[in-house]
Design an enzyme around this catalytic site. Structure first.
Site, PDB file in Angstrom:
ATOM      1  N   GLU A  41       0.878  -1.176   0.000  1.00  0.00           N
ATOM      2  CA  GLU A  41       0.000   0.000   0.000  1.00  0.00           C
ATOM      3  C   GLU A  41       0.910   1.219   0.000  1.00  0.00           C
ATOM      4  OE1 GLU A  41      -3.356   2.195   2.851  1.00  0.00           O
ATOM      5  OE2 GLU A  41      -2.343   0.376   3.524  1.00  0.00           O
ATOM      6  N   ASP A 100      -4.287   9.110   9.869  1.00  0.00           N
ATOM      7  CA  ASP A 100      -3.005   8.554  10.273  1.00  0.00           C
ATOM      8  C   ASP A 100      -2.520   9.101  11.600  1.00  0.00           C
ATOM      9  OD1 ASP A 100      -2.339   6.810   8.012  1.00  0.00           O
ATOM     10  OD2 ASP A 100      -2.405   8.653   6.856  1.00  0.00           O
TER      11      ASP A 100
END
Length: 261
Positions: free
Chosen positions: A49, A60
């Site tokens: 990814e 994140d």
């Protein structure tokens, strides 16, 4: 069935669970990130990814945020450069697959139709944009349908059940199942939480029309073991980057092997 779903189905005949590793393109440099991706693919990673960096990666945690900021400050990479570079990796490692992850802002600026077309040209078969809701992704879904690319949708433990069922049924390449609430990086895998995770994955599986990948908080072999048999792909991001930051490729590879050997 999509190319990604077919790939997962075929590989799952050989493995109890597949591996997806997360790498930030351009961190600490473009060359270093590509070298790290190649190292992981050589080690047998089933998926990479690749995150194109963005200044405000809202899904994140601190480790990946810092990497995104470092990549943007040091390299200022372009989307076109990223697509070209990881397309070469896709050709060099035909036994693995690469998906692109980023946020809507840089991808919209590049042009969504152009993005999907370029992904198809470079054999990048999946696209993850966590801040683009399904309902606002009509154009993207049309472009993906035209070029054989899978938009990958995310569900979380707090996704309402009716919406979870809807997204599970709409998933094609794979459904990204966030293992816990919050951002990437931390882990809450105590016994009570694990029971909750088992129920959550079982609920998704009862509706899913595509394979299931599980990420967020997978940091050790016990976490991979806990989802084996309940999902198809284990996704490792922050833990791998922490190891890389600590000891470079050697330390990162040591963690990868410990998780998936």
């Amino acid at each position: 069935m999509s190319q990604l779903a077919n790939y997962i189905s075929d590989k799952r005949q050989q493995k109890p669970i597949l591996s997806m590793t997360h790498v930030v393109y351009g961190y600490p440099t473009v060359k270093d990130s590509l070298d790290w991706m190649a190292t992981l693919l050589e080690a047998g990673a089933d998926f990479i990814e690749v995150q194109f960096p963005f200044s405000d990666p809202v899904a994140d945690g601190p480790t990946i945020v810092a990497a995104c900021h470092g990549a943007l400050h040091n390299q200022k990479p372009s989307v076109e450069e990223c697509l070209t570079d990881i397309g070469k990796l896709a050709r060099d490692f035909p036994e693995s697959r690469i998906v692109l992850m980023s946020y809507l802002n840089p991808m919209y600026h590049f042009g969504l139709e152009k993005l999907v077309k370029r992904c198809a040209e470079e054999n990048i078969l999946g696209l993850i944009l966590p801040d683009l809701p399904y309902e606002q992704a009509g154009d993207l879904r049309t472009y993906c349908d035209a070029h054989g690319i899978d938009p990958v949708w995310l569900v979380t433990p707090v996704t309402p059940k009716d919406r979870l069922a809807f997204l599970a049924k709409e998933a094609r390449g794979f459904l990204y199942c966030v293992a816990r609430s919050g951002v990437t990086g931390n882990s809450n895998h105590n016994g009570e939480k694990q029971q909750s995770l088992d129920e959550y994955l079982a609920e998704i599986n009862s509706h899913a029309n595509a394979p299931m990948g599980v990420g967020f908080g997978i940091r050790e072999k016990a976490h991979v073991d806990a989802i084996t048999g309940k999902a198809d792909v284990a996704i490792v991001g922050s833990a791998l980057l922490d190891a890389y930051n600590k000891g470079g490729k050697e330390e990162g590879l040591k963690l990868f092997n410990s998780l998936f050997d």
